[in-house]
Motif scaffolding. Structure first.
Motif, PDB file in Angstrom:
ATOM      1  N   LYS A   1      -1.596   2.047  -2.597  1.00  0.00           N
ATOM      2  CA  LYS A   1      -1.567   2.853  -1.376  1.00  0.00           C
ATOM      3  C   LYS A   1      -2.949   3.467  -1.152  1.00  0.00           C
ATOM      4  O   LYS A   1      -3.698   3.734  -2.097  1.00  0.00           O
ATOM      5  N   VAL A   2      -3.249   3.666   0.128  1.00  0.00           N
ATOM      6  CA  VAL A   2      -4.519   4.312   0.492  1.00  0.00           C
ATOM      7  C   VAL A   2      -4.325   5.810   0.345  1.00  0.00           C
ATOM      8  O   VAL A   2      -3.618   6.438   1.142  1.00  0.00           O
ATOM      9  N   ALA A   3      -4.973   6.380  -0.679  1.00  0.00           N
ATOM     10  CA  ALA A   3      -4.795   7.800  -0.952  1.00  0.00           C
ATOM     11  C   ALA A   3      -5.794   8.676  -0.201  1.00  0.00           C
ATOM     12  O   ALA A   3      -5.481   9.822   0.140  1.00  0.00           O
ATOM     13  N   HIS A   4      -6.998   8.145   0.066  1.00  0.00           N
ATOM     14  CA  HIS A   4      -8.035   8.945   0.713  1.00  0.00           C
ATOM     15  C   HIS A   4      -8.805   8.081   1.705  1.00  0.00           C
ATOM     16  O   HIS A   4      -9.216   6.971   1.373  1.00  0.00           O
TER      17      HIS A   4
ATOM     18  N   ASN B   1      -9.210  -5.950   4.470  1.00  0.00           N
ATOM     19  CA  ASN B   1      -8.990  -5.874   3.027  1.00  0.00           C
ATOM     20  C   ASN B   1      -7.511  -6.125   2.736  1.00  0.00           C
ATOM     21  O   ASN B   1      -6.632  -5.851   3.563  1.00  0.00           O
ATOM     22  N   LEU B   2      -7.236  -6.632   1.531  1.00  0.00           N
ATOM     23  CA  LEU B   2      -5.867  -6.904   1.092  1.00  0.00           C
ATOM     24  C   LEU B   2      -5.547  -6.064  -0.133  1.00  0.00           C
ATOM     25  O   LEU B   2      -6.373  -5.936  -1.045  1.00  0.00           O
ATOM     26  N   ILE B   3      -4.347  -5.489  -0.145  1.00  0.00           N
ATOM     27  CA  ILE B   3      -3.864  -4.741  -1.301  1.00  0.00           C
ATOM     28  C   ILE B   3      -2.468  -5.232  -1.646  1.00  0.00           C
ATOM     29  O   ILE B   3      -1.843  -5.992  -0.887  1.00  0.00           O
ATOM     30  N   VAL B   4      -1.978  -4.788  -2.806  1.00  0.00           N
ATOM     31  CA  VAL B   4      -0.635  -5.194  -3.230  1.00  0.00           C
ATOM     32  C   VAL B   4       0.390  -4.275  -2.560  1.00  0.00           C
ATOM     33  O   VAL B   4       0.366  -3.060  -2.784  1.00  0.00           O
ATOM     34  N   PRO B   5       1.276  -4.822  -1.736  1.00  0.00           N
ATOM     35  CA  PRO B   5       2.235  -3.975  -1.023  1.00  0.00           C
ATOM     36  C   PRO B   5       3.152  -3.229  -1.987  1.00  0.00           C
ATOM     37  O   PRO B   5       3.502  -3.739  -3.063  1.00  0.00           O
ATOM     38  N   PHE B   6       3.501  -2.032  -1.618  1.00  0.00           N
ATOM     39  CA  PHE B   6       4.440  -1.175  -2.324  1.00  0.00           C
ATOM     40  C   PHE B   6       3.910  -0.677  -3.679  1.00  0.00           C
ATOM     41  O   PHE B   6       4.490   0.249  -4.243  1.00  0.00           O
ATOM     42  N   LEU B   7       2.872  -1.305  -4.199  1.00  0.00           N
ATOM     43  CA  LEU B   7       2.267  -0.825  -5.443  1.00  0.00           C
ATOM     44  C   LEU B   7       0.989  -0.023  -5.192  1.00  0.00           C
ATOM     45  O   LEU B   7       0.757   0.991  -5.839  1.00  0.00           O
TER      46      LEU B   7
ATOM     47  N   ARG C   1      -3.053   3.134  -7.489  1.00  0.00           N
ATOM     48  CA  ARG C   1      -1.833   2.428  -7.927  1.00  0.00           C
ATOM     49  C   ARG C   1      -1.175   3.287  -9.000  1.00  0.00           C
ATOM     50  O   ARG C   1      -1.768   3.520 -10.051  1.00  0.00           O
ATOM     51  N   PHE C   2       0.002   3.749  -8.702  1.00  0.00           N
ATOM     52  CA  PHE C   2       0.737   4.640  -9.587  1.00  0.00           C
ATOM     53  C   PHE C   2      -0.099   5.872  -9.950  1.00  0.00           C
ATOM     54  O   PHE C   2      -0.103   6.335 -11.085  1.00  0.00           O
ATOM     55  N   GLY C   3      -0.819   6.383  -8.944  1.00  0.00           N
ATOM     56  CA  GLY C   3      -1.571   7.609  -9.135  1.00  0.00           C
ATOM     57  C   GLY C   3      -2.961   7.456  -9.734  1.00  0.00           C
ATOM     58  O   GLY C   3      -3.682   8.448  -9.881  1.00  0.00           O
TER      59      GLY C   3
END
Length: 294
Positions: free
Chosen positions: A63-66, A55-61, A42-44
């Protein structure tokens, strides 16, 4: 006209809202395969690690980085040179298997996982072989492998990696070392053959000595028995003389003379025997005594 425009614009807004909701769902729902784990930022910055499943994540905030595979991996077989404590150059072929247990530590602490593990294993193998002689490397390979596995496990623990297997596939020598070892092996075989031959000769001498000792013991025993028999016979004759006087002695002498005459006459007739006159008279007396005894 205004009413018509308002009615025609309403479906477009609803369609946009529906599309936005679908996009939010697509962005917020993540399905992770069983063989993977996903690192979310989230924000790097690291946010979480998604386990296999829904699984659930916060959209637009978020991201799956790896996307990290947790399957066991095998590094390509590697060869490295090492020098034993007795200054013998060997070429060691190794094989390493590992798996990632903590992806968040792996992706943020090491860039080239395979290269780092290969370099670590090569250094540990060289260091451990340098503590051992060539004979120990070849005869204690299992203990050497166990030691390498333990050291590699400690070295890669900070990277979130588990080394499941670290094998030494082969230990190769240069041609000069092989020739020297073959010469040493032949010399050792010759030495063992000489030792075996010497032990055989020693055993043969020991057995021959035992046989001679046994024969001497039996000869001595036979002489002892013969002496005892002769002593018994002498004692018997002495008792007879003591009881019957000189006649018993004369009888024994006559008996011996007769026996001697029988031995002389037992030949094959090809010999001529000269008997003194007094001996013939003695034999006549002996026969008379024997006749009188009978």
């Amino acid at each position: 006209m205004n009413e018509l425009e308002s009615l025609s614009g309403a479906p477009i807004v609803l369609l946009l809202i529906a599309l936005f909701v679908v996009l939010v769902i697509l962005k917020g729902v993540r399905v992770v395969p069983q063989s993977e784990q996903h690192v979310v930022e989230r924000f790097g910055r690291l946010r979480s690690v998604l386990k296999p499943g829904l699984n659930l994540i916060v959209p637009f905030l978020d991201k799956v980085a790896h996307r990290v595979s947790i399957l066991e991996r095998q590094l390509p077989n590697a060869e490295q040179d090492a020098i034993t404590s007795d200054n013998v150059l060997v070429q060691v072929e190794t094989s390493v298997f590992y798996r990632i247990l903590e992806p968040e530590r792996t992706v943020y602490r090491i860039r080239d996982v395979d290269g780092a593990i290969a370099t670590t294993v090569a250094g540990i193998v060289r260091a451990e072989i340098g503590k051992m002689e060539l004979d120990e490397v070849q005869s204690n390979r299992s203990s050497l492998i166990s030691q390498i596995q333990a050291l590699v496990k400690d070295a890669v623990d900070d990277w979130g990696i588990q080394v499941t297997r670290a094998e030494i596939l082969d230990v190769n020598l240069d041609q000069a070392t092989r020739d020297a070892m073959l010469q040493q092996l032949n010399a050792e075989r010759a030495r063992r053959a000489q030792v075996t031959e010497a032990e055989g000769k020693k055993r043969a001498v020991e057995l021959a000595a035992d046989a001679e000792l046994y024969a001497a013991q039996k000869t001595a025993e036979a002489r002892r028995i013969s002496a005892e028999a002769e002593a018994y016979a002498t004692e018997t004759v002495a008792k007879a003389i003591n009881q019957n006087g000189i006649e018993a002695a004369q009888y024994q002498v006559a008996l011996k003379q007769v026996e001697a005459l029988q031995e002389i006459s037992a030949g094959d007739g090809t010999h001529t025997v000269l008997v003194p006159a007094h001996a013939i008279d003695a034999l006549g007396d002996a026969f008379k005594m024997l006749k009188g005894r009978s």
